[in-house]
Scaffold this motif. Structure first.
Motif, PDB file in Angstrom:
ATOM      1  N   TYR A  38       0.822  -1.123   0.129  1.00  0.00           N
ATOM      2  CA  TYR A  38      -0.061  -0.048  -0.048  1.00  0.00           C
ATOM      3  C   TYR A  38       0.877   1.087   0.034  1.00  0.00           C
ATOM      4  O   TYR A  38       1.903   1.170   0.615  1.00  0.00           O
ATOM      5  N   GLU A  39       0.594   2.345  -0.634  1.00  0.00           N
ATOM      6  CA  GLU A  39       1.238   3.649  -0.650  1.00  0.00           C
ATOM      7  C   GLU A  39      -0.153   4.689  -0.647  1.00  0.00           C
ATOM      8  O   GLU A  39      -0.947   4.808  -1.249  1.00  0.00           O
ATOM      9  N   GLY A  40       0.401   5.400   0.450  1.00  0.00           N
ATOM     10  CA  GLY A  40      -0.537   6.630   0.665  1.00  0.00           C
ATOM     11  C   GLY A  40      -1.558   6.203   1.575  1.00  0.00           C
ATOM     12  O   GLY A  40      -1.726   5.118   2.408  1.00  0.00           O
ATOM     13  N   GLN A  41      -2.260   7.242   2.073  1.00  0.00           N
ATOM     14  CA  GLN A  41      -3.222   7.254   3.122  1.00  0.00           C
ATOM     15  C   GLN A  41      -4.518   7.542   2.562  1.00  0.00           C
ATOM     16  O   GLN A  41      -4.620   8.639   1.800  1.00  0.00           O
ATOM     17  N   HIS A  42      -5.740   6.755   3.027  1.00  0.00           N
ATOM     18  CA  HIS A  42      -6.911   7.151   2.423  1.00  0.00           C
ATOM     19  C   HIS A  42      -7.449   8.422   3.029  1.00  0.00           C
ATOM     20  O   HIS A  42      -7.278   8.622   4.204  1.00  0.00           O
ATOM     21  N   SER A  43      -8.244   9.229   2.232  1.00  0.00           N
ATOM     22  CA  SER A  43      -8.755  10.500   2.655  1.00  0.00           C
ATOM     23  C   SER A  43     -10.172  10.273   2.985  1.00  0.00           C
ATOM     24  O   SER A  43     -10.943  11.324   2.940  1.00  0.00           O
TER      25      SER A  43
END
Length: 183
Positions: free
Chosen positions: A155-160
């Motif tokens: 996974y890359e990044g954060q869910h907004s």
DNA sequence: CGCATTTGACCAGCGC
DNA sequence: GCGCTGGTCAAATGCG
């Protein structure tokens, strides 16, 4: 291939058990306590290329992270159409699961945008992006060549945004993990 | 018809 | 500089 850290090792040996809602812990603001206090703490402070596993929750689940940096939100446009991320890149979190299926239902909706053959691996790697508007979380799914039941999801990044499915899945996965870890 | 998937092409980074 | 590899794009295709 970059050696992404394995956050969890979990088992979901049946397709019906392939829900992985715990992914939210490492990637959203959903607020599991250990995310902020343990996971982020560890993940943010790990020295470069540390291979030492860090245990939490119980002794059989390990979290690791390489030092990909956290300033990778800046993007530059090449002279053509491609958007290329600057290095250092966003932090990545790898989950290793034992599953018959590649697609792990983690509560978010994903759209596949690419697939590549991987060197030294007879299975291709699939690239997915979160379909939620404004949320550019990405994930890669890859099956190990040496053990084709092992699926590595990065996974890359954060869910907004909040996940779209109930947290019941999470409890289900937790029970699966406990079963796995007791073996 | 709208959305997701497939797939070949393109680009950048890295090692030699 | 060149080739290899990983990552992404986007047109074509598939499916409900």
């Amino acid at each position: 291939m970059e050696n992404y850290p394995t956050i969890f090792q979990a088992s979901s040996s049946t397709p019906a058990a392939s829900h992985l809602s715990m992914l939210n812990m490492a990637n959203s603001h959903a607020g599991a306590e250990f995310q902020d206090q343990k996971l982020n703490q560890y993940l943010g402070l790990m020295p470069p290329r540390t291979e030492t596993p860090i245990s939490f929750m119980n002794n059989n689940i390990v979290a690791q992270r390489n030092n990909l940096g956290d300033a990778g939100t800046a993007e530059v446009k090449s002279d053509k159409k491609y958007k290329v991320e600057k290095k250092p890149r966003k932090p990545k979190f790898a989950f290793q699961t034992r599953s018959q299926v590649d697609i792990l239902d983690d509560g978010y909706r994903w759209r596949k945008y690419g697939q590549k053959a991987v060197k030294n691996n007879r299975f291709p790697r699939s690239y997915y992006r979160c379909t939620h508007q404004g949320c550019n979380v990405k994930k890669q799914v890859q099956r190990l060549s040496k053990d084709e039941e092992i699926v590595v999801t990065t996974y890359e990044g954060q869910h907004s945004h909040p996940m779209q499915k109930s947290m019941e899945n999470f409890e289900h996965i937790l029970s699966q993990m406990q079963i796995y870890n007791s073996c």
